[in-house]
Design an enzyme around this catalytic site. Sequence first.
Site, PDB file in Angstrom:
ATOM      1  N   HIS A 145       1.046  -1.600  -0.121  1.00  0.00           N
ATOM      2  CA  HIS A 145      -0.234  -0.036  -0.271  1.00  0.00           C
ATOM      3  C   HIS A 145       1.064   0.875  -0.142  1.00  0.00           C
ATOM      4  CE1 HIS A 145      -3.601  -2.091   0.376  1.00  0.00           C
ATOM      5  NE2 HIS A 145      -3.467  -3.089   1.805  1.00  0.00           N
ATOM      6  N   ASP A 182      -2.488 -10.089  -2.281  1.00  0.00           N
ATOM      7  CA  ASP A 182      -3.031  -9.311  -1.090  1.00  0.00           C
ATOM      8  C   ASP A 182      -4.622  -9.723  -1.001  1.00  0.00           C
ATOM      9  OD1 ASP A 182      -2.121  -8.709   1.935  1.00  0.00           O
ATOM     10  OD2 ASP A 182      -3.438  -7.623   0.959  1.00  0.00           O
ATOM     11  N   HIS A 184      -5.916  -7.032  -0.061  1.00  0.00           N
ATOM     12  CA  HIS A 184      -6.247  -5.616  -0.166  1.00  0.00           C
ATOM     13  C   HIS A 184      -6.073  -5.412  -1.910  1.00  0.00           C
ATOM     14  CE1 HIS A 184      -7.014  -6.119   4.368  1.00  0.00           C
ATOM     15  NE2 HIS A 184      -8.429  -5.917   3.130  1.00  0.00           N
ATOM     16  N   ASP A 270      -4.778 -12.908   3.583  1.00  0.00           N
ATOM     17  CA  ASP A 270      -5.701 -12.221   3.887  1.00  0.00           C
ATOM     18  C   ASP A 270      -7.285 -12.378   3.735  1.00  0.00           C
ATOM     19  OD1 ASP A 270      -5.152 -10.731   2.641  1.00  0.00           O
ATOM     20  OD2 ASP A 270      -4.676  -8.493   4.089  1.00  0.00           O
TER      21      ASP A 270
HETATM   22 ZN    ZN Z   1      -3.835  -6.856   2.773  1.00  0.00          ZN
END
Ligand code: ZN
Length: 369
Positions: A145, A182, A184, A270
């Site tokens: 991120h 991931d 996200h 995740d």
């Molecule tokens: Zn994540």
Amino acid sequence: MTERRTGFFFDEKCLWHFGKPHALFFPVGGWVQPPNAAGYCESPDSKRRLKSLMDVSGLTAQLDVRSAPMLAREDLLRVHPAAYLDRFADLSVKGGGDMGFEASFGPGGYDIARISAGLAADAIDAVLRGEVHNAYALSRPPGHHCLPDTGMGFCLLANGALAIERAIARHKLSRVAVIDWDVHHGNGTEAIFYERPDVLTISLHQEKCFPTDTGRTGDRGRGSGEGYNINVPLLPGGGHQSYVDAMELIVLPALERYRPELIVVACGFDASIVDPLSRMMAHSETFRYLMQATRDAADQLCKGRVVVIHEGGYSEAYVPFCGHALIEALSGHRTAVTDPNLEISIEQQPGAEFQKLQRRILEEQARDL
Ligand code: ZN
């Protein structure tokens, strides 16, 4: 000829990183009561318990375990401006601080983040030098991120992008593919390479999970990077089959078209069925499948060169089983470990109608690529 094994890049220091007090991911204060011992979801325990399980199962003994030095400033400057690094270093010696939204750290956090990035960079280096066949970097804090001038979402340095930039500079690569599974969106990696054709970025993520305003299918890159970014937003609850469909319909064909010299995986756990930060319902066999499919593609396209960099994953109990299955697939060593959550996870997968809907959406996207 010596056997070329899987490298496992690990440093205990990475597990000593800590952020400000949180309950799950809510900063303590106002209406948020200070937590019990479990506290912050971005805890070291999901990673420590993965390494512990690998030690106990005998998997670690099959790997080439290495650490790495802190990433050098000249290499950090390939992605991050000097002002960002100076501020991070300054706060770190003063006891810690914040580098952005959900990006806090304690004393010495800068050096720990540089080790985390160093593990990723050295993992790639070892593979490209032929010292190991492929590699896993248990990096923490994570990186996908992080933007050049701001941290976010537990990420303080852009580990994967930094490692790729150093590899491009050292090894004169012209085509690197990133697969980010991931749960996200890999917004930081996307942003850093958005206008470049030498790094293909692909992100599979739960639609609008985090960040909520990025990761759309229409975001395909810009300028000479047009066409070299692929977002695959998945419906919440999609489970194992949605990842199989996404790989078969979009990711693997994209890799075949691009013909990378190296594949880098931004690997979060995740998307698991019990993760507190998402709703994707994947299980340990999903991660084994993702790794096996990627390893097969790497064998076919780039002499098996694949480097996996650890990102998120917040179930302290379940990340170890997902990570263990994945590293078994990466290394080709199967142990006696079984997943205590697998049977119920398979029974809880979504029904046929849901899977048809998700597949139709992916087929439509694949036609436009
Ligand atoms: Zn994540």
